[in-house]
Design a protein around this motif. Structure first.
Motif, PDB file in Angstrom:
ATOM      1  N   UNK A  82       0.610  -1.064   0.152  1.00 43.62           N
ATOM      2  CA  UNK A  82      -0.296   0.100   0.157  1.00 43.62           C
ATOM      3  C   UNK A  82       1.488   1.210  -0.353  1.00 43.62           C
ATOM      4  N   UNK A  83       1.563   1.221   0.930  1.00 38.65           N
ATOM      5  CA  UNK A  83       2.570   2.649   1.047  1.00 38.65           C
ATOM      6  C   UNK A  83       3.412   2.743  -0.318  1.00 38.65           C
ATOM      7  N   UNK A  84       3.720   1.198  -1.047  1.00 34.41           N
ATOM      8  CA  UNK A  84       4.552   1.802  -2.078  1.00 34.41           C
ATOM      9  C   UNK A  84       3.792   2.305  -3.251  1.00 34.41           C
ATOM     10  N   UNK A  85       2.392   1.916  -3.277  1.00 27.62           N
ATOM     11  CA  UNK A  85       1.734   2.113  -4.321  1.00 27.62           C
ATOM     12  C   UNK A  85       0.879   3.594  -4.191  1.00 27.62           C
ATOM     13  N   UNK A  86       0.499   3.818  -2.882  1.00 23.12           N
ATOM     14  CA  UNK A  86       0.358   5.356  -2.421  1.00 23.12           C
ATOM     15  C   UNK A  86       1.668   6.239  -2.823  1.00 23.12           C
ATOM     16  N   UNK A  87       2.642   6.175  -3.106  1.00 25.30           N
ATOM     17  CA  UNK A  87       4.440   6.977  -3.262  1.00 25.30           C
ATOM     18  C   UNK A  87       3.708   7.134  -4.344  1.00 25.30           C
ATOM     19  N   UNK A  88       3.864   5.989  -5.402  1.00 19.95           N
ATOM     20  CA  UNK A  88       3.587   6.076  -7.024  1.00 19.95           C
ATOM     21  C   UNK A  88       2.428   6.656  -7.602  1.00 19.95           C
ATOM     22  N   UNK A 121      -2.971   0.272  25.764  1.00 18.61           N
ATOM     23  CA  UNK A 121      -3.689  -0.420  24.221  1.00 18.61           C
ATOM     24  C   UNK A 121      -3.751   0.668  23.299  1.00 18.61           C
ATOM     25  N   UNK A 122      -3.079   2.442  24.374  1.00 19.93           N
ATOM     26  CA  UNK A 122      -3.396   3.265  23.183  1.00 19.93           C
ATOM     27  C   UNK A 122      -1.752   3.714  22.630  1.00 19.93           C
ATOM     28  N   UNK A 123      -0.483   2.386  23.297  1.00 21.31           N
ATOM     29  CA  UNK A 123       0.150   1.932  22.185  1.00 21.31           C
ATOM     30  C   UNK A 123      -0.022   1.169  21.298  1.00 21.31           C
ATOM     31  N   UNK A 124      -1.105  -0.050  21.648  1.00 21.31           N
ATOM     32  CA  UNK A 124      -1.105  -0.380  20.389  1.00 21.31           C
ATOM     33  C   UNK A 124      -2.514   0.308  19.456  1.00 21.31           C
ATOM     34  N   UNK A 125      -3.078   0.893  19.731  1.00 21.34           N
ATOM     35  CA  UNK A 125      -3.995   1.930  18.509  1.00 21.34           C
ATOM     36  C   UNK A 125      -2.969   2.719  17.633  1.00 21.34           C
ATOM     37  N   UNK A 126      -2.265   3.096  18.409  1.00 13.83           N
ATOM     38  CA  UNK A 126      -1.192   4.219  17.569  1.00 13.83           C
ATOM     39  C   UNK A 126      -0.325   3.580  16.503  1.00 13.83           C
ATOM     40  N   UNK A 127       0.536   2.293  17.408  1.00 14.56           N
ATOM     41  CA  UNK A 127       0.781   1.424  16.159  1.00 14.56           C
ATOM     42  C   UNK A 127       0.608   0.483  15.482  1.00 14.56           C
ATOM     43  N   UNK A 128      -1.142   0.671  14.825  1.00 18.57           N
ATOM     44  CA  UNK A 128      -2.165  -0.470  14.630  1.00 18.57           C
ATOM     45  C   UNK A 128      -2.785   0.614  13.773  1.00 18.57           C
ATOM     46  N   UNK A 129      -3.389   2.035  13.937  1.00 16.18           N
ATOM     47  CA  UNK A 129      -4.197   2.461  12.977  1.00 16.18           C
ATOM     48  C   UNK A 129      -3.173   3.704  13.130  1.00 16.18           C
ATOM     49  N   UNK A 130      -3.489   4.579  14.505  1.00 17.38           N
ATOM     50  CA  UNK A 130      -3.565   6.219  13.373  1.00 17.38           C
ATOM     51  C   UNK A 130      -1.252   6.130  13.275  1.00 17.38           C
ATOM     52  N   UNK A 131      -0.678   5.527  13.128  1.00 12.73           N
ATOM     53  CA  UNK A 131       0.646   5.643  12.208  1.00 12.73           C
ATOM     54  C   UNK A 131       0.024   5.607  11.214  1.00 12.73           C
ATOM     55  N   UNK A 132      -0.055   4.401  11.005  1.00 11.78           N
ATOM     56  CA  UNK A 132      -0.733   4.285   9.666  1.00 11.78           C
ATOM     57  C   UNK A 132      -1.424   5.544   8.755  1.00 11.78           C
ATOM     58  N   UNK A 133      -2.093   5.933   9.783  1.00 13.40           N
ATOM     59  CA  UNK A 133      -2.633   6.819   9.275  1.00 13.40           C
ATOM     60  C   UNK A 133      -1.249   8.445   8.626  1.00 13.40           C
ATOM     61  N   UNK A 134      -0.692   8.427   9.843  1.00 14.44           N
ATOM     62  CA  UNK A 134       0.109   9.302   9.398  1.00 14.44           C
ATOM     63  C   UNK A 134       0.705   9.100   9.003  1.00 14.44           C
ATOM     64  N   UNK A 135       1.403   7.834   8.251  1.00 15.39           N
ATOM     65  CA  UNK A 135       2.219   7.504   7.350  1.00 15.39           C
ATOM     66  C   UNK A 135       1.651   7.571   5.801  1.00 15.39           C
ATOM     67  N   UNK A 136       0.743   7.516   5.750  1.00 17.24           N
ATOM     68  CA  UNK A 136      -0.376   7.155   3.973  1.00 17.24           C
ATOM     69  C   UNK A 136      -0.420   8.587   3.651  1.00 17.24           C
ATOM     70  N   UNK A 137      -1.086   8.863   4.488  1.00 23.59           N
ATOM     71  CA  UNK A 137      -1.332  10.845   4.222  1.00 23.59           C
ATOM     72  C   UNK A 137      -0.594  11.412   3.388  1.00 23.59           C
ATOM     73  N   UNK A 138       0.650  11.200   3.751  1.00 26.74           N
ATOM     74  CA  UNK A 138       1.524  12.012   3.513  1.00 26.74           C
ATOM     75  C   UNK A 138       2.361  11.885   1.892  1.00 26.74           C
ATOM     76  N   UNK A 139       2.407  10.453   1.696  1.00 23.68           N
ATOM     77  CA  UNK A 139       2.306   9.696   0.905  1.00 23.68           C
ATOM     78  C   UNK A 139       1.814  10.207  -0.559  1.00 23.68           C
ATOM     79  N   UNK A 140      -0.057   9.923   0.412  1.00 25.65           N
ATOM     80  CA  UNK A 140      -1.001  10.235  -0.570  1.00 25.65           C
ATOM     81  C   UNK A 140      -0.503  12.354  -1.574  1.00 25.65           C
ATOM     82  N   UNK A 141       0.042  12.544  -0.223  1.00 25.83           N
ATOM     83  CA  UNK A 141      -0.310  14.447  -0.382  1.00 25.83           C
ATOM     84  C   UNK A 141       0.515  14.779  -1.695  1.00 25.83           C
ATOM     85  N   UNK A 142       2.706  14.198  -1.312  1.00 28.92           N
ATOM     86  CA  UNK A 142       2.806  14.540  -2.494  1.00 28.92           C
ATOM     87  C   UNK A 142       3.007  13.489  -4.285  1.00 28.92           C
ATOM     88  N   UNK A 143       1.972  12.754  -4.094  1.00 30.77           N
ATOM     89  CA  UNK A 143       1.829  12.866  -5.105  1.00 30.77           C
ATOM     90  C   UNK A 143      -0.112  13.888  -5.688  1.00 30.77           C
TER      91      UNK A 143
END
Length: 188
Positions: A71-77, A141-163
Motif C-alpha cells: 500500500x505504501x509503495x502504491x500510494x507513493x507511486x 491499549x493506546x500504544x496498540x492503537x497508535x502502532x496499528x491505526x494512527x501511525x498508518x494514517x500519519x504515514x499514508x496521508x503524506x504519501x498521497x499528498x506528495x503525489x
C-alpha cells in the motif's frame, strides 16, 4: 505465511510456501490456522505492542499476481491519486482491548509497561504522562492503537499528498458515554 502453511501441511519439503501449495488448501482451513503465524510467547507483556501490531501482516500479501506492491509503495507511486480520500482513526481504537491485562500489570507504572511492551523509552514516558490516571492497561491499549491505526494514517496521508492526491485526515476523539465503552473506541 510459512507458519500458517506449515500448520495446514502446505510445506512438506520447502522453507516457504508457493502459490500452488496454498491453493490446494481449503480457504477455511487457512483462515482457522491464522494464529500459527505468530510465534508462541511465554510473557504476554514483553514486546506486546510490537508483536500485536504485526497482526496487520496478515492483510494483503504482495505476491506479484494479485497484489503487485505494498500500500505504501502504491500510494507513493500515485496509485489512486485521482480519487479523493478521507482517512483517519479513532483516538482510542483498542484501548479497552488491554483492560483484561490489568491483573497481570498490577501496580507497574505505565511507562515501564510500555517500555516492556516495545515502546521506546522517551515515547513511553510521554504516553504515560498523557494517559494520566487512566492506568497502565489503558496506556498499553493506546500504544496498540497508535502502532496499528494512527501511525498508518500519519504515514499514508503524506504519501498521497506528495503525489498531489486530494487527501483529508481526521482524528476521531468524541468519547462515548455508553455503558461499557471507554474513550473514542473502535466502531463507536
Amino acid at each position: 505465511s510459512a507458519r500458517i502453511a506449515a500448520a495446514v501441511g502446505a510445506l512438506p519439503d520447502r522453507a516457504s510456501p508457493d502459490k500452488a501449495s496454498l491453493e490446494a488448501v481449503d480457504g477455511l482451513a487457512l483462515f482457522e490456522a491464522r494464529e500459527a503465524a505468530f510465534a508462541p510467547v511465554d510473557d504476554v507483556l514483553t514486546g506486546f505492542v510490537v508483536r500485536e501490531a504485526q497482526c496487520l501482516a496478515l492483510g494483503p500479501l504482495v505476491d506479484g499476481d494479485v497484489c503487485e506492491t505494498s500500500v505504501s509503495d502504491a500510494l507513493a507511486a500515485g496509485v489512486g491519486s485521482d480519487k479523493p480520500l478521507y482517512l483517519g482513526a479513532c483516538a482510542h481504537e483498542f484501548n479497552d482491548l488491554t483492560e483484561s491485562l490489568a491483573p497481570l500489570i498490577g501496580d507497574t507504572p505505565a511507562a515501564a509497561v510500555l517500555e516492556r511492551a516495545g515502546v521506546p523509552g522517551a515515547i513511553a514516558a510521554e504516553m504515560a504522562n498523557e494517559v494520566g490516571d487512566k492506568g497502565a492497561a489503558w496506556a498499553l491499549g493506546q500504544g496498540l492503537t497508535d502502532a496499528i491505526f494512527r501511525q498508518t494514517v500519519a504515514h499514508w496521508a503524506p504519501l498521497r499528498a506528495a503525489s498531489g492526491a486530494p487527501t483529508w485526515v481526521y482524528d476521531f476523539r468524541w468519547e462515548s458515554q455508553a455503558p461499557g465503552v471507554n474513550g473514542a473506541a473502535h466502531c463507536v
